[in-house]
Write an enzyme that holds these catalytic residues in place. Sequence first.
Site, PDB file in Angstrom:
ATOM      1  N   GLU A 145      15.273 -38.091 -80.783  1.00 33.79           N
ATOM      2  CA  GLU A 145      15.154 -37.521 -78.880  1.00 33.79           C
ATOM      3  C   GLU A 145      16.451 -36.037 -78.329  1.00 33.79           C
ATOM      4  OE1 GLU A 145      16.395 -40.352 -74.634  1.00 33.79           O
ATOM      5  OE2 GLU A 145      16.481 -40.975 -76.816  1.00 33.79           O
ATOM      6  N   GLY A 285      25.380 -41.624 -79.388  1.00 34.32           N
ATOM      7  CA  GLY A 285      26.056 -43.252 -80.051  1.00 34.32           C
ATOM      8  C   GLY A 285      25.274 -43.716 -80.233  1.00 34.32           C
ATOM      9  N   ALA A 286      24.588 -43.684 -80.334  1.00 31.98           N
ATOM     10  CA  ALA A 286      23.222 -44.657 -80.932  1.00 31.98           C
ATOM     11  C   ALA A 286      21.292 -44.394 -80.004  1.00 31.98           C
ATOM     12  CB  ALA A 286      23.504 -45.802 -80.403  1.00 31.98           C
ATOM     13  N   GLU A 288      17.776 -45.648 -79.470  1.00 32.17           N
ATOM     14  CA  GLU A 288      16.600 -47.360 -78.750  1.00 32.17           C
ATOM     15  C   GLU A 288      15.721 -46.982 -79.398  1.00 32.17           C
ATOM     16  OE1 GLU A 288      15.857 -44.410 -75.154  1.00 32.17           O
ATOM     17  OE2 GLU A 288      16.966 -44.664 -76.574  1.00 32.17           O
ATOM     18  N   HIS A 321      22.637 -52.081 -74.510  1.00 35.21           N
ATOM     19  CA  HIS A 321      22.175 -50.719 -73.646  1.00 35.21           C
ATOM     20  C   HIS A 321      20.758 -50.476 -75.241  1.00 35.21           C
ATOM     21  CE1 HIS A 321      22.067 -47.198 -71.882  1.00 35.21           C
ATOM     22  NE2 HIS A 321      21.727 -46.724 -72.927  1.00 35.21           N
ATOM     23  N   GLU A 322      20.743 -50.300 -76.705  1.00 40.65           N
ATOM     24  CA  GLU A 322      19.609 -50.143 -76.965  1.00 40.65           C
ATOM     25  C   GLU A 322      19.029 -51.276 -76.932  1.00 40.65           C
ATOM     26  OE1 GLU A 322      20.039 -46.746 -77.604  1.00 40.65           O
ATOM     27  OE2 GLU A 322      22.297 -46.689 -77.057  1.00 40.65           O
ATOM     28  N   GLU A 344      17.355 -43.730 -68.624  1.00 37.34           N
ATOM     29  CA  GLU A 344      18.698 -44.287 -68.954  1.00 37.34           C
ATOM     30  C   GLU A 344      19.910 -44.887 -67.802  1.00 37.34           C
ATOM     31  OE1 GLU A 344      19.750 -44.091 -71.856  1.00 37.34           O
ATOM     32  OE2 GLU A 344      19.153 -42.997 -72.474  1.00 37.34           O
TER      33      GLU A 344
END
Length: 888
Positions: A145, A285-286, A288, A321-322, A344
């Site tokens: 992404e 940060g991460a 998904e 979140h992920e 998001e």
Amino acid sequence: MVLFFKKEQNLESSTKRALMTTPPPTIRREDYRPPAFLVDSVELHLSLHPAATRVRARLALRRNPAAGPGDTLELDGEELRLISAALDGVALPPERLAHRGDGGLRIHGVPAAFTLETEVEIDPDANSELSGLYRSGGNYVTQCEAEGFRRITYFPDRPDVMARYTTTIEAGREDCPVLLSNGNPDGAGELPEGRHWVRWVDPHPKPSYLFAVMAGDLVALRDRFTTASGREVALAIWVRRGDEDACGHAMDSLKRAMRWDEETYGLEYDLDVFNIAAVSDFNMGAMENKGLNIFNTKYILARPETATDADYEGIETVVAHEYFHNWTGNRVTCRDWFQLSLKEGLTVFRDQHFSEDMGSAAVKRLANVRRLRAAQFPEDAGPMAHPVRPDSYVEINNFYTPTVYQKGAELVRMMRRLIGAEAFRRGMDLYIARHDNQAVTIEDFVAAMQDAAGRDLSRFARWYAQAGTPELRVEEAYDPAARRYTLTLSQAIPPTPGQPEKLPVPIPVAFGLLAPDGAELPGAGLLLLEEARQDIVFENVPAKPTPSLLRGYSAPVRLTGLSLEQLGFLAAHDTDPFVRWDSAQQYRVAEMLRLVGEFRARRPLALPEGVAAIAAAQLGHALEDPAFAAESLPLPSEDFVADQMATADPEAIHAVRRFLRQALGARFAARFAGLHDALAEAGPYRIDGAAIGRRALRNAALHYLAAGDAAEGERRARAQFDAAGNMTDQLAALRVLAHGSGPARQEALARFHARWKAEPLVLDKWFAIQAMAERDTVLAEVQALADHPDFDLRNPNRVRALVGAFAMGNPSAFHHASGEGYRFLASVVLALDAVNTQMAARIVSPLTDWKRQDAARGAMMRAELERILARPGLSKGTYEKVSKGLGH
């Protein structure tokens, strides 16, 4: 200039960019067209080698009926060496292939349905962009992404092309015993020469940006989760050897998130396995990716001795979140990147809701509002201001912004407040049912809410289309004879780039009225301001009340019009935690701005008694709710105060804030000392809300004590540093010592480094604390740290810890009148742009705020932007940020 600046001309990017003689193209939302071809299935075979990975792809394609006729296939590609290409088993001759200038591939004369096979070679070792497939610590990892998949193979790399993937990975067993990808495992075997293979099948269609691979010498913390319907899911968190004992909190957070999503939204996990892999070199940060989330180690690894309370809370939030993206982002995804907030903003709201349910809802709300105001409000007021759904971009990575994420979450929260929690849940059910396995738009989400609630939300679309933070102004009138109180609310949205005029937006205003004795009058509820100006009349009001507005922060606006007297009254009496906190903040900001004027006029500063009274009241109730007190006691930040000024004055703001801290620390020294003593850690470290709140309040007291009496603060900080049994307390003490100038500072920093130099995440904290120290020599110290053996320009976490912390977390030092801070940052940006263009574009942002500074500082900032823009071969992401910052 420090060492890596001297080398900046020699740093080579993994992307060989041509000299930029013309501006890069602008992508516009209005130009969206459906993809000409759809991909039903993808079979990938990755043969991993450090400098020469081979990727074979087999795509089943068909013409998209929605796109009309056409026989030319457009494939995106970047940094790929084409080995072969075949259509329906027949090798394509060179005249059928056209290599595009951007690295993509064009194939002419394709049929309505066909199979395309390609083989390419890529170089993971040379990929310092950390996009596509690259190597980190000897392991292979992907980040696709937004547009990284095109760096792995030729593909129509856009989110509205969804396909089912089968992925086979082969590699040397000794170097890569673990081979992970999306979906469920579907076979494994041995190969000659010590190599092996593993196949993964993802049964759910997904866009290419969700593709993932992680391969290397990894170990896992394993667990299991039983879904509400009774299915067993195998869970694993994969890390480098030696870190497996630091994954327990992340695993617990994952299981809590899975259960919460079932109970709150009825959403079960849909694969047999759920894997998380953590790496230290990661731009985000991460991520998904379906069934294989890839994380920055910052948001996975935590031990009490190495992670702070904020780290633990961050891990819980980001893991949730992920995971929540599994449905809001993966199963239902974005039609195009302009719809980014569809996934998001919605998922940030969901992770905030989760965190509020896991702890103190009021304290979590305050923390999120504080972050919104610190990051998104300035963005809304600056040259990069853009709507939650932008109309155009040059580089999509530049729009992973607080506006898309945090303001987008506020829009979802407002919708939920307007239609009610039950209707919102029905809307979520409808949204998923209508659009499962589809790529959709923000209109589709709003339509589901509107249909579920039976309420017209068409005007709400203005929130998504208009940039800028609305100003909500309050006026009042009270007629004692008629016992009538009239509250007049008006709204105005300032001009932003490309949007000089704005339409009114619907603003939900949660409110109450307080009687002169502080009692709440009946009739509290929700007002909806839809016009530019609106009168609300209250009858039979016995005395002039004080309005309590935006309870729970019901809309992301700036509230103006209340007097200092009213703000002080609300800070003392309001029953709503947000209004009580915000009124105190607004009161202190107003007094700080007044003191800025006094400082400029060279008049002596005095502690305002109203500010002292607020602090006294907060201290008087501090032990009743330590977490709330810890959020309330600190003064508004220097950046937040600057955000209230037409022309910022960093020097004056810093002097005023420092003076107030000193004055409050001295005035209430006994109370702060009492809190610091009473809240000393007893027993083992715990990460529940009560324990976190107690530590936060104790460390807030320590900082005030140090401000009021440097010697006493140093004494207590040294004792706390020596005795600390957890990183939260040790780091808080080190932060106090780092501001000083005596031997205690150097001793503590040296001891901290010696103890933690082998722990990258802890060492990041060491760099950041020094970068944010309030010292006259901090810039020279930051420049020296940039040449430190432990500083690595190619590691995003380390760059954020040193350069980001200095430029974004130490405004008085960054904006030093000499302009040296600006020159330092510009040099870092130029060096980074040759290594990692995403990081360069992100870290340049502080320089773009030059219009908010005085003429001398603004001219120096602008000169540095011009210096960056003049660099030949500048990346399109940095070019976009800098050119917009200059107003081009």
